[in-house]
Design a protein around this motif. Structure first.
Motif, PDB file in Angstrom:
ATOM      1  N   SER A  66       0.774  -1.027   0.096  1.00  0.00           N
ATOM      2  CA  SER A  66       0.022   0.056  -0.011  1.00  0.00           C
ATOM      3  C   SER A  66       0.764   1.316   0.001  1.00  0.00           C
ATOM      4  CB  SER A  66      -1.072  -0.005   1.191  1.00  0.00           C
ATOM      5  OG  SER A  66      -1.688  -1.036   1.280  1.00  0.00           O
ATOM      6  N   ASP A  67       0.421   2.419  -0.511  1.00  0.00           N
ATOM      7  CA  ASP A  67       1.138   3.650  -0.254  1.00  0.00           C
ATOM      8  C   ASP A  67       0.772   4.158   0.947  1.00  0.00           C
ATOM      9  OD1 ASP A  67       2.524   5.750  -0.841  1.00  0.00           O
ATOM     10  OD2 ASP A  67       1.072   6.581  -2.636  1.00  0.00           O
ATOM     11  N   LYS A  77      -1.989   4.907   3.293  1.00  0.00           N
ATOM     12  CA  LYS A  77      -2.864   5.947   2.925  1.00  0.00           C
ATOM     13  C   LYS A  77      -4.337   5.482   2.440  1.00  0.00           C
ATOM     14  CE  LYS A  77      -1.016   8.868   0.001  1.00  0.00           C
ATOM     15  NZ  LYS A  77      -0.217   9.396  -1.241  1.00  0.00           N
ATOM     16  N   GLY A  79      -7.467   4.351   0.834  1.00  0.00           N
ATOM     17  CA  GLY A  79      -8.046   4.081  -0.451  1.00  0.00           C
ATOM     18  C   GLY A  79      -6.847   3.360  -1.213  1.00  0.00           C
ATOM     19  N   THR A  80      -5.672   3.108  -0.704  1.00  0.00           N
ATOM     20  CA  THR A  80      -4.737   2.622  -1.383  1.00  0.00           C
ATOM     21  C   THR A  80      -4.204   1.306  -1.045  1.00  0.00           C
ATOM     22  OG1 THR A  80      -2.770   3.354  -0.144  1.00  0.00           O
ATOM     23  CG2 THR A  80      -3.405   4.650  -1.864  1.00  0.00           C
ATOM     24  N   GLU A  81      -5.024   0.670  -0.090  1.00  0.00           N
ATOM     25  CA  GLU A  81      -4.803  -0.766   0.514  1.00  0.00           C
ATOM     26  C   GLU A  81      -4.608  -1.860  -0.570  1.00  0.00           C
ATOM     27  OE1 GLU A  81      -7.231   1.187   1.114  1.00  0.00           O
ATOM     28  OE2 GLU A  81      -6.969   1.738   3.357  1.00  0.00           O
ATOM     29  N   GLN A  83      -2.663  -1.870  -3.349  1.00  0.00           N
ATOM     30  CA  GLN A  83      -2.514  -1.392  -4.616  1.00  0.00           C
ATOM     31  C   GLN A  83      -0.901  -1.226  -4.925  1.00  0.00           C
ATOM     32  OE1 GLN A  83      -4.315   2.430  -5.263  1.00  0.00           O
ATOM     33  NE2 GLN A  83      -6.440   1.494  -5.197  1.00  0.00           N
ATOM     34  N   GLY A  85       3.008   0.105  -4.622  1.00  0.00           N
ATOM     35  CA  GLY A  85       3.588   1.166  -4.856  1.00  0.00           C
ATOM     36  C   GLY A  85       4.674   1.788  -3.672  1.00  0.00           C
ATOM     37  N   TYR A  86       4.892   1.011  -2.719  1.00  0.00           N
ATOM     38  CA  TYR A  86       5.837   1.256  -1.684  1.00  0.00           C
ATOM     39  C   TYR A  86       7.090   0.940  -2.228  1.00  0.00           C
ATOM     40  CZ  TYR A  86       7.913   2.131   2.782  1.00  0.00           C
ATOM     41  OH  TYR A  86       8.636   2.694   3.663  1.00  0.00           O
ATOM     42  N   ASN A 102       1.010  -4.739  -6.660  1.00  0.00           N
ATOM     43  CA  ASN A 102      -0.358  -4.717  -6.647  1.00  0.00           C
ATOM     44  C   ASN A 102      -0.832  -6.005  -6.345  1.00  0.00           C
ATOM     45  OD1 ASN A 102      -3.342  -4.391  -6.896  1.00  0.00           O
ATOM     46  ND2 ASN A 102      -2.909  -2.855  -8.593  1.00  0.00           N
ATOM     47  N   THR A 104      -4.261  -6.401  -5.353  1.00  0.00           N
ATOM     48  CA  THR A 104      -5.864  -6.413  -5.537  1.00  0.00           C
ATOM     49  C   THR A 104      -6.644  -7.266  -6.485  1.00  0.00           C
ATOM     50  OG1 THR A 104      -5.733  -4.718  -7.007  1.00  0.00           O
ATOM     51  CG2 THR A 104      -5.795  -3.646  -4.618  1.00  0.00           C
TER      52      THR A 104
END
Length: 136
Positions: A66-67, A77, A79-81, A83, A85-86, A102, A104
């Motif tokens: 997640s972000d 953050k 809404g970014t669970e 996704q 990006g870290y 990602n 999801t």
């Protein structure tokens, strides 16, 4: 004295050769990647609850996938669970650069088109050709 130096040089040379052979063997060895199982996992409420517990508490998967908000304790953050990006890089003390992917159920960028067997293999072995190809 010359004999002693020859013996020491021979031992050092043998150790260096063994180390070189070991390094070459490790570089040439590829991870085993078995075919994905054809099994289908039924998504029962009990399994979904257990999965949420494992993801959130036992192996906090979403901490990496997640972000984050950049502030004290770096919370996820909203809404970014899952996704991705870290970025793990030298800024946080990681040697090299690795990006969390990602996870999801998105069909284009996540695991939406994966079979249950492919997901199980990726989690257990973390070395699938599909994972390397489809994650962005």
């Amino acid at each position: 004295m010359k004999t002693f130096l020859k013996i020491v040089a021979g031992v050092v040379l043998a150790v260096v050769a063994l180390i070189a052979i070991g390094v070459i063997w490790l570089m040439a060895k590829k991870p085993a990647s078995r075919a994905a199982a054809a099994e289908k996992i039924e998504a029962t409420p009990a399994r979904m609850t257990r999965g949420k517990y494992l993801v959130d508490h036992v192996a906090p998967c979403l901490e990496c996938h997640s972000d984050h908000v950049i502030k004290f304790s770096m919370p996820v953050k909203p809404g970014t669970e899952g996704q991705g990006g870290y970025i793990f890089d030298k800024n946080i003390g990681f040697p090299g650069v690795v990006a969390a992917q990602n996870v999801t159920s998105d069909a284009e960028f996540g695991l939406g088109n994966w079979t249950d067997g492919e997901i199980i293999r990726a989690v257990r072995e973390a070395s699938t050709a599909r994972a390397r190809r489809s994650f962005r």
